[in-house]
Design a protein around this motif. Structure first.
Motif, mmCIF file in Angstrom:
data_model
loop_
_atom_site.group_PDB
_atom_site.id
_atom_site.type_symbol
_atom_site.label_atom_id
_atom_site.label_comp_id
_atom_site.label_asym_id
_atom_site.label_seq_id
_atom_site.Cartn_x
_atom_site.Cartn_y
_atom_site.Cartn_z
ATOM 1 N N PRO A 176 0.811 -1.227 0.000
ATOM 2 C CA PRO A 176 0.000 0.000 0.000
ATOM 3 C C PRO A 176 0.843 1.275 0.000
ATOM 4 C CG PRO A 176 -0.916 -1.587 1.536
ATOM 5 C CD PRO A 176 0.404 -2.156 1.078
ATOM 6 N N ALA A 177 1.999 1.247 0.645
ATOM 7 C CA ALA A 177 2.846 2.439 0.735
ATOM 8 C C ALA A 177 3.466 2.819 -0.604
ATOM 9 C CB ALA A 177 3.946 2.219 1.775
ATOM 10 N N GLN A 178 3.336 1.946 -1.615
ATOM 11 C CA GLN A 178 3.866 2.249 -2.945
ATOM 12 C C GLN A 178 2.845 2.949 -3.839
ATOM 13 O OE1 GLN A 178 4.822 -1.948 -3.707
ATOM 14 N NE2 GLN A 178 6.945 -1.331 -4.061
ATOM 15 N N LEU A 179 1.567 2.890 -3.460
ATOM 16 C CA LEU A 179 0.517 3.450 -4.315
ATOM 17 C C LEU A 179 0.692 4.939 -4.612
ATOM 18 C CD1 LEU A 179 -2.731 1.641 -3.110
ATOM 19 C CD2 LEU A 179 -1.773 1.625 -5.422
ATOM 20 N N PRO A 180 1.078 5.770 -3.641
ATOM 21 C CA PRO A 180 1.267 7.186 -3.970
ATOM 22 C C PRO A 180 2.277 7.406 -5.095
ATOM 23 C CG PRO A 180 1.174 6.907 -1.598
ATOM 24 C CD PRO A 180 1.229 5.524 -2.186
ATOM 25 N N MET A 273 -3.583 10.452 -5.752
ATOM 26 C CA MET A 273 -2.323 10.307 -5.020
ATOM 27 C C MET A 273 -2.471 10.800 -3.584
ATOM 28 S SD MET A 273 1.270 12.316 -5.469
ATOM 29 C CE MET A 273 0.584 13.611 -4.402
ATOM 30 N N MET A 274 -3.119 11.953 -3.433
ATOM 31 C CA MET A 274 -3.321 12.508 -2.094
ATOM 32 C C MET A 274 -4.183 11.560 -1.242
ATOM 33 S SD MET A 274 -1.675 15.429 -2.237
ATOM 34 C CE MET A 274 -2.273 16.729 -1.166
ATOM 35 N N GLU A 284 7.055 6.893 5.369
ATOM 36 C CA GLU A 284 6.443 5.606 5.034
ATOM 37 C C GLU A 284 6.303 5.386 3.529
ATOM 38 O OE1 GLU A 284 3.039 4.437 7.585
ATOM 39 O OE2 GLU A 284 3.290 6.440 8.440
ATOM 40 N N ILE A 285 6.433 6.426 2.719
ATOM 41 C CA ILE A 285 6.256 6.302 1.279
ATOM 42 C C ILE A 285 7.332 5.385 0.701
ATOM 43 C CG2 ILE A 285 6.251 7.530 -0.925
ATOM 44 C CD1 ILE A 285 5.353 10.039 0.654
ATOM 45 N N ARG A 286 6.916 4.420 -0.099
ATOM 46 C CA ARG A 286 7.844 3.479 -0.727
ATOM 47 C C ARG A 286 7.829 3.658 -2.242
ATOM 48 N NH1 ARG A 286 9.092 -1.291 2.233
ATOM 49 N NH2 ARG A 286 10.254 -1.891 0.359
ATOM 50 N N SER A 287 8.960 3.420 -2.868
ATOM 51 C CA SER A 287 9.027 3.441 -4.326
ATOM 52 C C SER A 287 8.332 2.209 -4.892
ATOM 53 C CB SER A 287 10.490 3.467 -4.788
ATOM 54 O OG SER A 287 11.146 4.632 -4.332
ATOM 55 N N MET A 288 7.662 2.377 -6.002
ATOM 56 C CA MET A 288 6.886 1.295 -6.607
ATOM 57 C C MET A 288 7.792 0.154 -7.098
ATOM 58 S SD MET A 288 5.795 2.621 -10.437
ATOM 59 C CE MET A 288 5.659 4.393 -10.167
ATOM 60 N N ASP A 289 7.177 -0.959 -7.450
ATOM 61 C CA ASP A 289 7.917 -2.122 -7.943
ATOM 62 C C ASP A 289 8.619 -1.798 -9.263
ATOM 63 O OD1 ASP A 289 7.081 -3.625 -5.800
ATOM 64 O OD2 ASP A 289 5.411 -4.565 -6.871
ATOM 65 N N VAL A 290 9.619 -2.602 -9.580
ATOM 66 C CA VAL A 290 10.435 -2.407 -10.778
ATOM 67 C C VAL A 290 10.377 -3.661 -11.641
ATOM 68 C CG1 VAL A 290 12.766 -1.971 -11.650
ATOM 69 C CG2 VAL A 290 11.981 -0.831 -9.564
#
Length: 296
Positions: A176-180, A273-274, A284-290
């Motif tokens: 969930p932390a990657q969604l933003p 995004m907000m 807590e923000i995580r970078s999305m998958d690669v």
């Protein structure tokens, strides 16, 4: 396609030797970037890189991947690192500053820097040029001006290399932390599609299925592909979210997007995004998958 896999902590001890710099503003950012690049390389080359390997890197930027590649190919290998951007582009270090630092370091004699337009440079190689063992595009595709440019690059690479290794953001969140980050990338891409002359990091957020289709249309076949979850501490997601969250983004959309319906799409992606951020703190923000793939 395999399920997302976290980056191996065992790579952490090897990251500092291939880090291009340590920023006093971002003291740990470079180690996580280098650790991520090591994970890409071990995915592309699970058995290691043979001595003497010659690699062409397209869109090298400040040299994050270049340094890791130079570490992997050893003293008998060589990296040709190409980027069309001016040497004063980039932060917290410019391309020129970072590349100069690497050239003076332990890997300097393993790297040749080239500033040129990709297609022009590839065309100038001619048919008699020695084949590169691999061509690497690591987080460089989204900087391109659209799928047409990438299609031309795949065409131009035919007869220049034995394989093409690609890593790009997957537009996928396994946490969930990657969604933003996903929504921020789409919002930024939607805005930049309406602007001319922008130097933003995201110009064309092409999805893996599009990249794969362009490669296959040029005669390349997928060898392996997988999705990895970046190590915690990767700053890219936080950076992109920050630029879209800023009020200047909404102002740019109001000013630069003339079509009202398109403008609402851009602003709605920002709103999404907000919403994904919710009560989440910046830490807590995580970078999305690669998405990581190679083509032969």
């Amino acid at each position: 396609m395999s399920e997302p896999a976290s980056l191996s902590p065992s790579l952490a001890s090897r990251a500092p030797s291939a880090s291009i710099h340590t920023s006093p503003l971002l003291p740990h950012a470079q180690d996580t970037q280098t650790l991520h690049r090591f994970a890409l390389l071990t995915t592309w080359f699970p058995s290691g890189v043979p001595p003497g390997t010659r690699i062409l890197e397209l869109g090298c930027g400040q040299g994050d991947t270049t340094a890791a590649l130079a570490h992997f190919v050893g003293p008998t290998g060589h990296i040709t690192a190409l980027d069309p951007a001016p040497l004063d582009y980039g932060a917290p270090m410019t391309l020129g500053e970072a590349q100069s630092l690497l050239s003076k370091g332990v890997y300097g004699d393993r790297i040749t820097w080239v500033r040129a337009e990709v297609i022009d440079w590839l065309d100038a190689l001619g048919e008699e040029a020695e084949l590169f063992d691999a061509v690497v595009l690591a987080h460089s595709i989204w900087y391109m001006a659209g799928r047409g440019v990438l299609g031309q690059i795949f065409e131009a690479l035919r007869g220049k290399t034995r394989r093409v290794c690609v890593a790009e953001w997957a537009l996928r969140a396994s946490l969930p932390a990657q969604l933003p980050h996903v929504f921020a990338a789409l919002a930024r891409g939607a805005l930049e599609a309406q602007r001319v002359g922008s130097e933003e990091n995201i110009q064309s957020p092409l999805a893996p299925v599009v990249i794969k289709g362009l490669a296959e249309a040029s005669g390349w076949r997928v060898g392996r592909e997988s999705v990895i979850t970046p190590v915690e501490g990767m700053q890219d997601g936080k950076w992109e979210v920050g630029t879209v969250r800023a009020e200047v983004f909404a102002g740019d959309a109001e000013r630069d997007v003339s079509d009202g319906r398109v403008r609402e799409v851009v602003l709605s992606l920002r709103t999404a995004m907000m919403g994904a951020l919710g009560a989440m703190g910046d830490e807590e923000i995580r970078s999305m998958d690669v998405w990581v793939a190679d083509f032969v």
